[in-house]
Scaffold this active site. Sequence first.
Site, PDB file in Angstrom:
ATOM      1  N   ARG A   1       0.934  -1.292   0.083  1.00  0.00           N
ATOM      2  CA  ARG A   1      -0.193   0.068  -0.009  1.00  0.00           C
ATOM      3  C   ARG A   1       0.791   1.225  -0.070  1.00  0.00           C
ATOM      4  NH1 ARG A   1      -4.951   0.486   3.707  1.00  0.00           N
ATOM      5  NH2 ARG A   1      -3.174   0.588   5.383  1.00  0.00           N
ATOM      6  N   ASP A   2       2.111   1.137  -0.051  1.00  0.00           N
ATOM      7  CA  ASP A   2       2.937   2.291   0.023  1.00  0.00           C
ATOM      8  C   ASP A   2       4.255   2.324  -1.007  1.00  0.00           C
ATOM      9  OD1 ASP A   2       3.773   5.150   0.571  1.00  0.00           O
ATOM     10  OD2 ASP A   2       4.507   4.444   2.392  1.00  0.00           O
ATOM     11  N   LEU A   3       4.357   1.610  -2.072  1.00  0.00           N
ATOM     12  CA  LEU A   3       5.138   1.150  -3.003  1.00  0.00           C
ATOM     13  C   LEU A   3       5.370   2.560  -3.739  1.00  0.00           C
ATOM     14  CD1 LEU A   3       7.091  -0.960  -3.820  1.00  0.00           C
ATOM     15  CD2 LEU A   3       5.490  -1.569  -5.771  1.00  0.00           C
TER      16      LEU A   3
END
Length: 524
Positions: free
Chosen positions: A48-50
């Site tokens: 969710r935070d790539l």
Amino acid sequence: MEYAPGGTLADYIQKRCNSLLDEDTILHFFVQILLALYHVHNKLILHRDLKTQNILLDKHQMIVKIGCRDPCYISPELCEGKPYNQKSDIWALGCVLYELASLKRAFEAANLPALVLKIMSGTFAPISDRYSPELRQLILHMLNLDPSKRPQLNEIMALPVCIRPLLNLYTDIGNVKMRRIEKPLSSMHTGPQGRQGGRVPTNRSRDGSVGLGSGKVHSLLLSSVYTWGSGISAPLRLPMLNTEVLQVSLGRTQRMGVTKSGRLITWEAPSVGSGEAGLPGVVEQMQPQFISRFLEGQSGVTIKSVSCGDLFTTCMTGWWTLLIFITPKIVEALLGYELVQMSCGASHVVAVTNEREVFAWGRGDNGRLGLGTQDSHNCPRQVCLPVEFEAQRVICGVDCSMIISTQYGIVACGSNRFNKLGLDIITAGEEPNPSDQLEEVNSYTHVQSAPLDSEKIIHIDIGTAHSVAVTERGECFTFGSNQHGQMGCSSRRSSRVPYLVPGLQGITMAACGDAFTLAIGSGE
């Protein structure tokens, strides 16, 4: 936490000053991020935070690690507040790949509402046509507004554009620190696109099993290799090309070995009629010489083990992949699995992974693949094993297969003629009733012949019409045909009951030829 002295991928891109990266470098970074994300998903975790700011580089700017939300990378479904899944990470991965190829973000705006509108429109500037159509198409697929149409990670890994960088990654990284990436192997051919399943493992197993004979490997450091039989009356030393051999394997038509440096060496008889003509009256040499050579076209691949079938060879590389020879071909269906051991029959292959999964393919006569039918399969199929059976080592015979479990039990499938697989129902050493005799089975079945059904078997090998098993106590049992005395009996015993070979103690390994048996002891 590890240090990342090379900074972030975002820093690396910024320092390029609009000087585009070559495609090899882009894919070198991308496949590492791909594998890391696959590992996260395999743990049932969404990242969710790539983003490039969360992708860290080592001091050589060669190895990347992903760390643990920047709105520029959020997916359309997140913008709409819809349920999300792993495909949202695929979108972010597509944004990262786009940024590597264009040196700028796919979606940027002065404020969040404008950014959401851009993302929801799905429009972005095309990347340079200096890059391959396959790379550009991959970006388009990952940045599809419909999550269901974005590819799975395992599908991305199986694409030809990613296979070679993955191979280069696992054969080069850690070996030559200052070199970024090798050129793709020009002679490596890949098969059709697409595969089913696959995983990126979290640890590496080491298999110390050894075996002798056709389709088996011998895992001792060898400074000399000898061959005999088939017209060679005495052991003949084979030329070694100034190298040490770690493994050898013998097929009907080939002799092959793996060197200490991970190269594949083959010993071939000279062509008929080669060399100068002999003088009249000169006696021809009775023992043919062999020519040794390294296999061409695999210099960029590190070979870990080799196993020979009748007219083919399989090799396991340092990156858990099978290569099929004569013409090298990657078995794409097994990319992402860690293969720890394999075996070749005359015309089929069985392999086991570090997760105790078993795959089989090739000729299916007699049910030798253990897939419940006698159908042949060109691509690996996962085998259904008995409940709570954990595969440790696979062994292929000419027309059958056997598996030893982590608890030293045995299952077998294929031809059971002469009870060479021990599948007859036998108790107390008595000959089985005709109704208790099995001639062949199409699925893996527990060995039922006493005492094999209760002994802890540490090693087993299969010949043409008989087999040999070594127990934890160092005892040696033979079972199957005794037409040539291969059971180890003083008489021509004809029985379907397993035979304890007398006078043998401390046996650690055994092997079967066509009509003979070999046992190796501890030397005590």
